[in-house]
Design an enzyme around this catalytic site. Structure first.
Site, PDB file in Angstrom:
ATOM      1  N   ASP A 197     -31.193 -26.121  76.870  1.00  0.00           N
ATOM      2  CA  ASP A 197     -32.234 -25.928  77.835  1.00  0.00           C
ATOM      3  C   ASP A 197     -33.053 -24.343  77.734  1.00  0.00           C
ATOM      4  OD1 ASP A 197     -30.148 -24.655  78.608  1.00  0.00           O
ATOM      5  OD2 ASP A 197     -30.590 -24.681  80.764  1.00  0.00           O
ATOM      6  N   GLU A 198     -32.573 -23.889  76.258  1.00  0.00           N
ATOM      7  CA  GLU A 198     -33.199 -22.612  76.053  1.00  0.00           C
ATOM      8  C   GLU A 198     -33.483 -22.342  74.594  1.00  0.00           C
ATOM      9  OE1 GLU A 198     -30.936 -19.053  77.703  1.00  0.00           O
ATOM     10  OE2 GLU A 198     -29.344 -20.551  77.841  1.00  0.00           O
ATOM     11  N   ASP A 243     -36.773 -20.761  78.979  1.00  0.00           N
ATOM     12  CA  ASP A 243     -35.699 -21.260  79.635  1.00  0.00           C
ATOM     13  C   ASP A 243     -36.017 -22.051  80.764  1.00  0.00           C
ATOM     14  OD1 ASP A 243     -33.258 -21.609  80.642  1.00  0.00           O
ATOM     15  OD2 ASP A 243     -32.889 -19.363  81.858  1.00  0.00           O
TER      16      ASP A 243
END
Length: 417
Positions: A111-112, A9
């Protein structure tokens, strides 16, 4: 060793990525070290916080709240506009690095990502060794930091990555649940929001451990299916999958869970536009077109709503995707506060496969929007992603083209010829 799952993350992704870009361009200020936020148009008082720094978090600023509200908490908050194409490029670069560690990468959001590292010990070393190496590679090559959670399933890996931030690695295996997870507030559990927290408090459950030790049947009676799911989660059981690997290049999506519920359609539309910008930029960078748009939301009562529409033709324009998504959101909106908002565009095909007759599906406006998107993409590619911004997503910076900066870029390019 059994199943090994990583959850990677990016720490305050949008703000972190913007800061990296500004530092590369000569800025002396690292946004990650001051009260700062990425957000929309403050002058209209309906821009929302898309990302905030750890320093801003200390003032009680939440993702999803209005910038007007954030300013009240921190008058000297530094606000910068979003750079969606830059975010997409950073996301792609990170995913490329992740894919060198395992072929089983499940991108969860821009973003993960989850990595199935099962059986990779002989090649990559122990989970902690490979996680440290991965974390250092991302920091050294891309300039931003990530948290990594390690566990035996997706749920616990995600919970682990949400422990202390930034730039940390945490494990959360089944035998560690009572020590590491149960003492946490029940609101820290994945999928537990404000409404469920209130109901759980009435039952005496204030920590995840309290919830884990309640009677599961009682929770089912009071909270329905969600009650059983969160009891399972509190006990480390991923009874409802939280990550599903989609077919590559078949659809593009982006979603955001807000720290505070969105109570106005106007604010939700602002967030929706930022999500569509990201999705459309990814589609164009991959030279794809889509023909289906979907909007998904979860309200404060954890009810899930979804609307989908076929466009009847293929497109890659931000305007068309946003127009469809905005209509779908209005149809799904029922005045309940929104906790999660997501948009996806599906049935993607290569540009070269799009043989539809323009006279049937393209009007003058859509052609203008196509040309506009191409012009914007070109300018952002040459002069930076902040060279052109949508007015509704601008922060304190005014105007569209930064002409002085563009002139400097042109001079630099001439010098390199």
């Amino acid at each position: 060793m059994g199943k090994v799952i990583f959850h990677v993350d990016v720490n305050s992704a949008f703000l972190s990525w913007t800061s990296v870009k500004m530092l590369r361009e000569g800025s002396k200020v690292d946004l990650r070290k001051i009260p700062a936020a990425v957000g929309g148009d403050e002058s209209k008082r309906h821009g929302v916080v898309l990302a905030k720094s750890e320093e801003a978090k200390k003032y009680g600023i939440h993702t999803g709240e209005s910038l007007f509200s954030a300013r009240k908490k921190c008058p000297f908050l530094e606000v910068v506009p979003p750079d969606f194409e830059w975010y997409v490029r950073n996301s792609k670069a990170m995913m490329e690095i992740l894919s060198t560690y395992t072929p089983d990468v499940y991108q969860y959001s821009i973003d993960e990502a989850f990595l199935d590292m099962t059986g990779m010990e002989l090649l990559m070393g122990s989970p902690l060794e490979s996680a440290n190496r991965l974390q250092n590679t991302i920091r050294d090559e891309l300039g931003f930091t990530v948290n990594i959670g390690i566990s035996s399933n997706f749920l616990l890996a995600k919970m682990a990555s949400d422990f202390e931030k930034p730039d940390k690695i945490h494990t959360l295996f089944l035998e560690e649940i009572q020590e590491k997870m149960w003492p946490l507030p029940v609101s820290n559990l994945f999928s537990v929001g404000r409404s469920a927290r209130r109901e759980l408090a009435k039952m005496g459950a204030h920590t995840i451990g309290d919830l884990a030790n309640l009677n599961r049947e009682m929770l089912l009676r009071h909270l329905g299916i969600m009650g059983g799911t969160i009891w399972d989660y509190a006990n480390g059981i991923e009874s409802t999958p939280i990550a599903i690997r989609e077919a590559k290049d078949k659809s593009y999506g982006s979603s955001m869970t807000t720290s505070e519920n969105l109570v106005r359609l106007q604010d939700a539309n602002q967030l929706l536009l930022s999500l569509v910008e990201t999705v459309a930029a990814r589609i164009r960078l991959d030279k794809k077109k889509v023909s289906v748009v979907s909007v998904n939301l979860v309200d404060s009562d954890f009810k899930k709503w979804s609307r989908q529409r076929s466009l009847g033709h293929n497109t890659d324009t931000t305007d068309e995707i946003y127009t469809a998504a905005k209509t779908l959101l209005a149809e799904a909106w029922n005045d309940n506060p929104i906790r999660l908002l997501g948009v996806s565009a599906g049935k993607a095909i290569d540009e070269s496969e799009d043989f539809e007759q323009m006279s049937l599906f393209q009007d003058e406006h859509s052609e203008k929007m196509k040309k506009l998107d191409k012009a914007v993409d070109s300018l952002r590619g040459k002069f930076g992603d902040q060279a052109v911004m949508r007015a509704s997503l601008l922060g304190e910076r005014k105007g569209g083209l930064n002409t002085a900066r563009m002139k400097k870029k042109r001079e630099e390019q001439k010098g390199n010829l």
